[in-house]
Scaffold this active site. Sequence first.
Site, mmCIF file in Angstrom:
data_model
loop_
_atom_site.group_PDB
_atom_site.id
_atom_site.type_symbol
_atom_site.label_atom_id
_atom_site.label_comp_id
_atom_site.label_asym_id
_atom_site.label_seq_id
_atom_site.Cartn_x
_atom_site.Cartn_y
_atom_site.Cartn_z
ATOM 1 N N SER A 128 -23.861 105.013 89.472
ATOM 2 C CA SER A 128 -23.537 106.432 89.419
ATOM 3 C C SER A 128 -23.986 107.009 88.071
ATOM 4 O O SER A 128 -25.184 107.064 87.804
ATOM 5 C CB SER A 128 -22.041 106.633 89.683
ATOM 6 O OG SER A 128 -21.754 107.985 89.958
ATOM 7 N N HIS A 163 -25.484 107.980 95.244
ATOM 8 C CA HIS A 163 -24.600 108.368 96.358
ATOM 9 C C HIS A 163 -25.321 109.260 97.373
ATOM 10 O O HIS A 163 -24.753 110.218 97.898
ATOM 11 C CB HIS A 163 -23.359 109.089 95.820
ATOM 12 C CG HIS A 163 -22.661 108.379 94.715
ATOM 13 N ND1 HIS A 163 -22.188 107.087 94.843
ATOM 14 C CD2 HIS A 163 -22.359 108.771 93.443
ATOM 15 C CE1 HIS A 163 -21.615 106.725 93.701
ATOM 16 N NE2 HIS A 163 -21.716 107.724 92.843
#
Length: 242
Positions: A128, A163
């Site tokens: 991330s 994501h």
Amino acid sequence: MLVPGRRVVLLGGGFSMDEDGLLDDWLLTHARNPRPRVCFVPTASGDAPGYVDRFLSAFRPRDCTPAVLPLFRRELDDDALRAFLLAQDVVYVGGGNTANMLAVWRVHGVDRLLREACDRGTLLCGISAGANCWADAAHTDSFGPLASLRDGLGLLPGSVCPHYDSEPGRRTSYRQAVAGGTLPGGWALEDGVGALFTDGRLEQAVTRRPGARLYRVEPGTPGEPGGTDEHPVPCRPLGTVA
């Protein structure tokens, strides 16, 4: 072991998301030493204690030497900080707020030290925010709504979007940003994927989750849907997930 080139790994999972440990096991096979020193940098989460505990619980049983670099309660002076980071074989950056993390790193000179470590053979990786930070630019929710951040460390050319399949709006927003020139073309990771780059070139792409993909996203023909060319990259399966 001498390792040529700057090496960066983008992770769509790991100890904080996956119970099987496949991505982290794969990651460690690329360290320059058989029993690597692995440093977790939890700056993006504000050095959250629970996140640190999960890292240590996951890596202490492995054949490595884990450590943590806190910056919100920094204990090392400049010389000790440099020596500590340059001694690591792997620097593993956690998720959280990409923009805040980069600002804190720059205040403490960690951005410069990470570049130096990478040039000396340290493997840089993360999930991330910890994937976003290595590129020139990134697609992030650091400012609330999804936005473009053109303030990365520049160790990986182009942009990164994590994501890609799991957070609403990610795919559409990233493609619009690339199509409009707000972000340069780059790499989009679905959850479960790992990608190893050497000097900006993709060397390996793997997945712990059947069907999960890595994409190369580039500006496309104006007027086409999405305005981008999105190319899936074959990923080698790491194992069978129930």
